[in-house]
Design an enzyme around this catalytic site. Structure first.
Site, short mmCIF file in Angstrom:
data_model
loop_
_atom_site.label_atom_id
_atom_site.label_comp_id
_atom_site.label_asym_id
_atom_site.label_seq_id
_atom_site.Cartn_x
_atom_site.Cartn_y
_atom_site.Cartn_z
N SER A 12 0.92 -1.09 -0.10
CA SER A 12 0.16 0.18 0.04
C SER A 12 0.73 1.25 0.04
O SER A 12 0.61 2.42 -0.73
CB SER A 12 -0.91 0.04 1.35
OG SER A 12 -1.65 -1.10 1.20
N ARG A 35 1.59 7.44 6.22
CA ARG A 35 0.86 6.60 7.13
C ARG A 35 -0.71 6.91 7.31
O ARG A 35 -1.48 6.38 7.46
CB ARG A 35 1.40 6.39 8.58
CG ARG A 35 0.96 5.35 9.38
CD ARG A 35 1.64 4.29 9.30
NE ARG A 35 0.88 3.13 10.00
CZ ARG A 35 1.57 1.93 10.28
NH1 ARG A 35 2.91 1.82 10.02
NH2 ARG A 35 0.99 1.06 11.22
N HIS A 38 -2.76 6.25 4.29
CA HIS A 38 -3.09 4.77 4.33
C HIS A 38 -4.24 4.61 5.10
O HIS A 38 -5.20 3.70 4.79
CB HIS A 38 -1.69 3.97 4.63
CG HIS A 38 -2.26 2.79 4.80
ND1 HIS A 38 -2.13 2.01 6.15
CD2 HIS A 38 -2.36 1.67 4.06
CE1 HIS A 38 -2.73 0.81 6.02
NE2 HIS A 38 -2.65 0.32 4.77
#
Length: 217
Positions: A12, A35, A38
């Site tokens: 990802s 992050r 995501h």
């Protein structure tokens, strides 16, 4: 060193990297932004995250992160500093990685108040009590702007000196005011501009800091 990132997570991240392309963030800033992206599937956060305050030029050290917020977060996590979160959703989002890295104690403000004080929310009441017990903790606010305002008032009054404030409440009522109050304080902070934010964003920032601290440890 135990593996902390699942192959699907890394895949990802690679997809996010390809989608983002060139950017102006430092490597550590980008690790945090990636992050959060995501966690939310929202690329707007690449431009909404703020890291402050900057280190004075006289204190510049090429071996330190660019921003005091990131440096303080990494240092505090490594030393086992208590993490105070506003709601259980944030705790649930970070406790797995916390337990696999530095095992920092996690306190949840809302759990400190079964009943709200008059004129206050439960989270606000619990935050008051956490500040009294953990004035130098890492504070992570992902949901309640009232909790962030309470913390900002305590910092301004000299009642709290957090190692780091992650201020990313979400919504339309009181959110902009709380984030503005945080932005005016000199404490190390990571925040999101505007109405966006939330518990997944808060947890994503903490998890990114944990990974940075673990890799550099």
């Amino acid at each position: 060193m135990i593996p902390l990132e699942h192959p699907i997570l890394l895949e990802s991240f690679a997809h996010i990297d390809r989608s983002v392309g060139p950017h102006n963030l430092s490597s550590q800033e980008y690790a945090i932004a990636r992050r959060v992206i995501h966690s939310t599937a929202d690329f707007d956060f690449l431009h909404l995250l703020r890291f402050a305050p900057d280190l004075p030029q006289a204190e510049f050290d090429p071996d330190l992160p660019e921003h005091q917020a990131i440096a303080r977060g990494i240092e505090s996590l490594r030393h086992g500093q208590t993490i105070v979160v506003d709601v259980n959703m944030v705790k649930q989002g970070i406790q797995g990685l916390v337990q696999r890295t530095f095992n920092n104690p996690i306190q949840t403000a809302i759990d400190f108040a079964t009943i709200a004080d008059p004129g206050k929310t439960r989270t606000e009441t619990g935050m008051d009590r956490c500040i009294a017990q953990f004035p130098e903790a890492i504070y992570v606010i992902g949901n309640a702007p009232t909790a962030l305002l309470t913390l900002c008032q305590a910092i301004a009054a000299g009642k709290a000196k957090p190692a780091l404030v992650i201020g990313v409440p979400v919504g339309f009522i009181g959110v902009l005011e709380a984030k503005k109050a945080l932005s005016l304080l000199p404490c190390p902070q990571i925040r999101v501009e505007g109405n966006k934010g939330g518990s997944p964003v808060a947890a994503g920032i903490v998890n990114a800091l944990l990974m940075l601290a673990w890799r550099e440890g």
